[in-house]
Design a protein around this motif. Structure first.
Motif, PDB file in Angstrom:
ATOM      1  N   PHE A   1      17.344 -63.530 -92.567  1.00 29.15           N
ATOM      2  CA  PHE A   1      18.698 -63.117 -92.946  1.00 29.15           C
ATOM      3  C   PHE A   1      19.446 -62.542 -91.748  1.00 29.15           C
ATOM      4  CE2 PHE A   1      16.950 -62.202 -97.441  1.00 29.15           C
ATOM      5  CZ  PHE A   1      17.156 -63.517 -97.807  1.00 29.15           C
ATOM      6  N   SER A   2      18.754 -61.739 -90.934  1.00 37.18           N
ATOM      7  CA  SER A   2      19.385 -61.084 -89.782  1.00 37.18           C
ATOM      8  C   SER A   2      19.850 -62.104 -88.751  1.00 37.18           C
ATOM      9  CB  SER A   2      18.412 -60.093 -89.140  1.00 37.18           C
ATOM     10  OG  SER A   2      18.073 -59.055 -90.033  1.00 37.18           O
ATOM     11  N   VAL A   3      19.038 -63.126 -88.530  1.00 37.06           N
ATOM     12  CA  VAL A   3      19.405 -64.173 -87.571  1.00 37.06           C
ATOM     13  C   VAL A   3      20.627 -64.934 -88.074  1.00 37.06           C
ATOM     14  CG1 VAL A   3      18.661 -66.354 -86.538  1.00 37.06           C
ATOM     15  CG2 VAL A   3      17.091 -64.420 -86.611  1.00 37.06           C
ATOM     16  N   ARG A   4      20.658 -65.223 -89.359  1.00 34.32           N
ATOM     17  CA  ARG A   4      21.808 -65.936 -89.928  1.00 34.32           C
ATOM     18  C   ARG A   4      23.091 -65.114 -89.804  1.00 34.32           C
ATOM     19  NH1 ARG A   4      20.786 -68.232 -95.815  1.00 34.32           N
ATOM     20  NH2 ARG A   4      22.959 -68.810 -95.438  1.00 34.32           N
ATOM     21  N   LYS A   5      22.957 -63.787 -89.953  1.00 35.70           N
ATOM     22  CA  LYS A   5      24.119 -62.906 -89.854  1.00 35.70           C
ATOM     23  C   LYS A   5      24.403 -62.472 -88.417  1.00 35.70           C
ATOM     24  CE  LYS A   5      25.039 -62.552 -94.293  1.00 35.70           C
ATOM     25  NZ  LYS A   5      26.331 -62.968 -94.888  1.00 35.70           N
ATOM     26  N   LYS A   6      23.567 -62.920 -87.485  1.00 40.37           N
ATOM     27  CA  LYS A   6      23.695 -62.577 -86.064  1.00 40.37           C
ATOM     28  C   LYS A   6      23.639 -61.061 -85.831  1.00 40.37           C
ATOM     29  CE  LYS A   6      26.335 -66.765 -85.030  1.00 40.37           C
ATOM     30  NZ  LYS A   6      27.578 -67.339 -84.445  1.00 40.37           N
ATOM     31  N   ASN A   7      22.711 -60.402 -86.586  1.00 42.73           N
ATOM     32  CA  ASN A   7      22.528 -58.960 -86.446  1.00 42.73           C
ATOM     33  C   ASN A   7      21.349 -58.597 -85.554  1.00 42.73           C
ATOM     34  OD1 ASN A   7      24.631 -58.470 -88.233  1.00 42.73           O
ATOM     35  ND2 ASN A   7      23.299 -58.407 -90.026  1.00 42.73           N
ATOM     36  N   LEU A   8      20.636 -59.595 -85.045  1.00 39.59           N
ATOM     37  CA  LEU A   8      19.412 -59.337 -84.289  1.00 39.59           C
ATOM     38  C   LEU A   8      19.581 -59.722 -82.826  1.00 39.59           C
ATOM     39  CD1 LEU A   8      16.391 -58.600 -84.143  1.00 39.59           C
ATOM     40  CD2 LEU A   8      15.874 -60.952 -84.845  1.00 39.59           C
ATOM     41  N   ASP A   9      19.304 -58.765 -81.941  1.00 46.79           N
ATOM     42  CA  ASP A   9      19.330 -59.012 -80.498  1.00 46.79           C
ATOM     43  C   ASP A   9      17.900 -59.334 -80.047  1.00 46.79           C
ATOM     44  OD1 ASP A   9      19.557 -59.042 -77.760  1.00 46.79           O
ATOM     45  OD2 ASP A   9      20.653 -57.152 -77.603  1.00 46.79           O
ATOM     46  N   ILE A  10      17.560 -60.620 -80.045  1.00 46.78           N
ATOM     47  CA  ILE A  10      16.205 -61.049 -79.706  1.00 46.78           C
ATOM     48  C   ILE A  10      15.837 -60.644 -78.283  1.00 46.78           C
ATOM     49  CG2 ILE A  10      14.730 -63.062 -79.296  1.00 46.78           C
ATOM     50  CD1 ILE A  10      15.004 -62.622 -82.178  1.00 46.78           C
ATOM     51  N   LYS A  11      16.774 -60.756 -77.360  1.00 50.95           N
ATOM     52  CA  LYS A  11      16.496 -60.426 -75.961  1.00 50.95           C
ATOM     53  C   LYS A  11      16.077 -58.974 -75.797  1.00 50.95           C
ATOM     54  CE  LYS A  11      18.516 -60.749 -71.327  1.00 50.95           C
ATOM     55  NZ  LYS A  11      19.740 -61.103 -70.532  1.00 50.95           N
ATOM     56  N   PHE A  12      16.697 -58.084 -76.554  1.00 52.61           N
ATOM     57  CA  PHE A  12      16.332 -56.674 -76.481  1.00 52.61           C
ATOM     58  C   PHE A  12      14.986 -56.416 -77.141  1.00 52.61           C
ATOM     59  CE2 PHE A  12      16.142 -52.476 -78.422  1.00 52.61           C
ATOM     60  CZ  PHE A  12      16.429 -51.655 -77.343  1.00 52.61           C
ATOM     61  N   ALA A  13      14.743 -57.050 -78.297  1.00 50.79           N
ATOM     62  CA  ALA A  13      13.545 -56.766 -79.090  1.00 50.79           C
ATOM     63  C   ALA A  13      12.281 -57.433 -78.552  1.00 50.79           C
ATOM     64  CB  ALA A  13      13.776 -57.211 -80.536  1.00 50.79           C
ATOM     65  N   LEU A  14      12.425 -58.536 -77.824  1.00 47.90           N
ATOM     66  CA  LEU A  14      11.263 -59.328 -77.418  1.00 47.90           C
ATOM     67  C   LEU A  14      10.245 -58.552 -76.570  1.00 47.90           C
ATOM     68  CD1 LEU A  14      10.336 -62.118 -78.110  1.00 47.90           C
ATOM     69  CD2 LEU A  14      11.325 -62.960 -75.976  1.00 47.90           C
ATOM     70  N   PRO A  15      10.659 -57.777 -75.538  1.00 52.29           N
ATOM     71  CA  PRO A  15       9.657 -57.025 -74.771  1.00 52.29           C
ATOM     72  C   PRO A  15       8.861 -56.048 -75.628  1.00 52.29           C
ATOM     73  CG  PRO A  15      11.742 -57.093 -73.585  1.00 52.29           C
ATOM     74  CD  PRO A  15      12.017 -57.625 -74.953  1.00 52.29           C
ATOM     75  N   ILE A  16       9.503 -55.440 -76.620  1.00 49.25           N
ATOM     76  CA  ILE A  16       8.805 -54.534 -77.528  1.00 49.25           C
ATOM     77  C   ILE A  16       7.764 -55.307 -78.325  1.00 49.25           C
ATOM     78  CG2 ILE A  16       9.080 -52.918 -79.451  1.00 49.25           C
ATOM     79  CD1 ILE A  16      11.982 -52.525 -78.574  1.00 49.25           C
ATOM     80  N   ALA A  17       8.174 -56.485 -78.824  1.00 46.92           N
ATOM     81  CA  ALA A  17       7.288 -57.289 -79.659  1.00 46.92           C
ATOM     82  C   ALA A  17       6.092 -57.832 -78.886  1.00 46.92           C
ATOM     83  CB  ALA A  17       8.071 -58.436 -80.288  1.00 46.92           C
ATOM     84  N   VAL A  18       6.335 -58.324 -77.676  1.00 43.56           N
ATOM     85  CA  VAL A  18       5.268 -58.978 -76.905  1.00 43.56           C
ATOM     86  C   VAL A  18       4.143 -58.013 -76.572  1.00 43.56           C
ATOM     87  CG1 VAL A  18       4.715 -60.049 -74.690  1.00 43.56           C
ATOM     88  CG2 VAL A  18       6.734 -60.786 -75.958  1.00 43.56           C
ATOM     89  N   ILE A  19       4.475 -56.844 -76.024  1.00 43.78           N
ATOM     90  CA  ILE A  19       3.429 -55.892 -75.655  1.00 43.78           C
ATOM     91  C   ILE A  19       2.774 -55.304 -76.899  1.00 43.78           C
ATOM     92  CG2 ILE A  19       4.918 -53.864 -75.539  1.00 43.78           C
ATOM     93  CD1 ILE A  19       2.143 -54.778 -73.050  1.00 43.78           C
TER      94      ILE A  19
END
Length: 249
Positions: free
Chosen positions: A59-77
């Motif tokens: 839902f967030s991606v469809r609404k463009k509410n998610l900044d993947i570039k910001f969240a990705l380093p948190i997710a990967v580690i």
């Protein structure tokens, strides 16, 4: 069955309004409602956090509410430390896991009540790596999904706007919970009622009502103020801390 459905409704509300995957209520309540031990509550909670996080992230991606570039380093580690923690959990007793959860929640409450005075600079990834490493480990070992750690730390460091916080928390929690769930599945043999410590029937009964609540309430996610979001995080943290404290006394 009815208890699990009611729990799913609560999980849906919490997930939409705060971005947390619902582990803050599933971990303490599953043992009371289903007779699960602490390891089963943790693993089942992570499974639901992954499923619920996936649909909210969609839902967030469809609404463009998610900044993947910001969240990705948190997710990967965090995926790495969540994997390590989900293996390590088998070396802990149920009592030790409850003590760990209690200590974590005391720390989170302190951060929310007395946030540290520092400002994070978006251009530097070291803060996000640190947050991800801590949150992933806590997620795998507590069943909370990691959002209860990511949210307060990002808010304390002024790393993200409170409007973008729920979608970020949901995304990284989904990643942490996904790798932890996969680890439990690989390490165990499925039965009719469980897959290792994952009580999959209870998980589905919680997830289905959470889906409907999430879809209905998702438009409200962006309408909360920063203080309202912080108070909700604090409320859930205090409740979980008290429940954890009672369980170890």
């Amino acid at each position: 069955m009815i208890a699990s459905i009611c729990l799913g409704l609560i999980v849906g509300v919490i997930s939409v309004l705060t971005g947390l995957g619902g582990g803050v209520v599933m971990v303490p309540l599953l043992p009371l409602l289903t007779g699960a031990d602490q390891k089963q509550a943790i693993a089942t909670s992570l499974f639901v956090v992954f499923l619920n996080g996936a649909q909210i992230t969609f839902f967030s991606v469809r609404k463009k509410n998610l900044d993947i570039k910001f969240a990705l380093p948190i997710a990967v580690i965090g995926i790495m430390t969540a994997y390590f923690a989900s293996i390590l959990i088998y070396r802990f007793t149920n009592y030790n896991l409850r003590v760990f959860l209690c200590v974590v929640m005391a720390f989170i409450i302190f951060i929310l009540v007395r946030p540290p005075k520092f400002t994070f600079h978006r251009g530097k990834n070291i803060f996000r790596y640190a947050v991800g490493a801590i949150a992933g480990f806590v997620s795998g070992l507590s069943g909370l999904g990691g959002g209860i750690v990511v949210g307060p730390l990002l808010l304390a460091g002024k790393a993200i706007s409170h409007q973008a916080l729920p979608s970020t928390i949901t995304f990284v929690s989904m990643c942490f919970a996904g790798v932890a769930t996969l680890t439990h599945l690989v390490l165990n043999v499925p039965t009719m009622t469980s897959w290792g410590p994952i009580l999959w029937k209870e998980a589905i009964l919680v997830f289905i009502p959470a889906v409907f609540v999430t879809k209905a309430l998702f438009p409200l996610q962006q309408k909360l103020t920063e203080n309202q979001r912080r108070y909700l995080l604090l409320l859930f943290s205090i409740v979980l801390f008290l429940k954890s404290l009672v369980s170890i006394l």
